[in-house]
Design an enzyme around this catalytic site. Structure first.
Site, short mmCIF file in Angstrom:
data_model
loop_
_atom_site.label_atom_id
_atom_site.label_comp_id
_atom_site.label_asym_id
_atom_site.label_seq_id
_atom_site.Cartn_x
_atom_site.Cartn_y
_atom_site.Cartn_z
CD GLU A 65 77.45 -36.77 31.28
OE1 GLU A 65 76.52 -37.51 31.62
OE2 GLU A 65 77.31 -35.83 30.48
CG ASP A 82 76.75 -32.61 29.92
OD1 ASP A 82 76.99 -33.50 29.09
OD2 ASP A 82 75.75 -32.61 30.66
CB ILE A 84 75.58 -34.71 24.25
CG1 ILE A 84 76.56 -34.76 23.09
CG2 ILE A 84 74.15 -34.56 23.72
CD1 ILE A 84 76.32 -35.90 22.11
CG ASP A 85 72.29 -31.44 29.79
OD1 ASP A 85 72.14 -32.54 30.36
OD2 ASP A 85 71.62 -30.43 30.08
CB THR A 87 72.87 -38.40 26.04
OG1 THR A 87 74.06 -37.64 26.27
CG2 THR A 87 73.23 -39.62 25.20
CG ASP A 210 73.50 -32.59 34.52
OD1 ASP A 210 73.80 -32.89 33.35
OD2 ASP A 210 73.21 -33.43 35.39
#
Length: 271
Positions: A65, A82, A84-85, A87, A210
């Site tokens: 990402e 990802d 940190i999905d 954030t 995601d």
């Protein structure tokens, strides 16, 4: 576990360690897009995850990402990350955010790991071998009556083009389903579908990182994942609906009824 799953777990766990090291620090936060936050923790976490992947799989491609984002996929082995999905949750110390690591090959998901940081829940899957939560097999719910369905969604934050139709659909679901939640991390929502906590999920403005890992976990748990046209081309399409088979079909039917055709189409089908 095969070597790919071991690599994915090692990388994701390294990501979790990095995230935790930032919990008591003052975060540097900026908007990389409309309402789309990135922090120095995202950047550092992605760097650590990628270092593990490159150490073990130096010839593989990477789609990540924050640093290696793209909207295309080849037949090559590709890691989709990802860091940190969720954030915005993380930046506000709201306790739902995940690390997501997936391996795709020949344009199909092969290996998936999602870790929810605060509860230390490790969701894993390998194509054809089932889905697991902390090593125990999981499956989607058996709910077949929409009146009993408990679903998750995400509120659009960087694309408001569908907001009017979306709110009409949301109003309908509030009336005909048992409940709707918005935890704020699509990866976690999807994993909760796989574990039978939620019966279904729908959202738009999603990105490949995601959904790349969590969607395999749902499929291996016996669930269904499609775009808003009911098609399999969803990785880059930004519109996704998932659930056990019965609730997935009900959500899809309502989306087709309430969302104009031009907004149900995939945004980008480069995959």
């Amino acid at each position: 576990m095969n070597s790919d799953l071991n690599v994915a777990l090692k990388a994701a766990r390294k990501g979790v360690e990095t995230i935790k090291s930032y919990r008591n620090k003052k975060l540097n936060t900026r908007e990389k897009g409309f309402h789309d936050l990135v922090t120095d923790a995202d950047i550092a976490t992605e760097k650590e995850i990628l270092s593990v992947i490159r150490e073990h799989c130096p010839d593989d491609s990477i789609l990540a990402e924050e640093t290696l984002a793209t909207h295309s996929l080849t037949d090559n082995r590709t890691w989709i990350v990802d860091p940190i999905d969720g954030t915005t949750n993380f930046a506000h110390d709201f306790p739902i955010y995940c690390v997501s690591v997936a391996l795709w090959e020949h344009r199909q998901p092969k290996t998936a790991v999602v870790i929810e940081v605060n509860r230390n829940e490790e969701f894993t899957a390998e194509a054809g071998l089932g889905a697991f939560l902390n090593g125990k097999a999981i499956q989607v719910s058996a709910t077949d009556n929409p009146r009993d369905a408990f679903i998750a969604t995400g509120f659009p934050y960087n694309d408001l083009s569908l907001i009017d139709s979306y709110l009409k659909l949301f109003r309908l679901f509030m009336d005909e389903l048992q409940g709707i939640r918005r935890p704020g991390a699509a990866t976690y929502d999807l994993c909760c579908v796989a574990a039978g906590r939620f019966d279904g999920f729908f959202e738009y403005s999603l990105q490949p990182w995601d959904v790349a890992a969590a969607s395999l976990i749902i499929k291996e748990a016996g669930g269904a994942v499609t775009n808003w046209m009911g098609e399999d081309n969803w990785l880059f399409g930004e519109r996704l609906v998932a659930g056990n088979n019965r609730i997935h079909q009900h959500l899809l039917k309502r989306i087709i009824e309430y969302i104009p055709p031009e907004f149900r189409q995939n945004v980008d089908i480069a995959s």
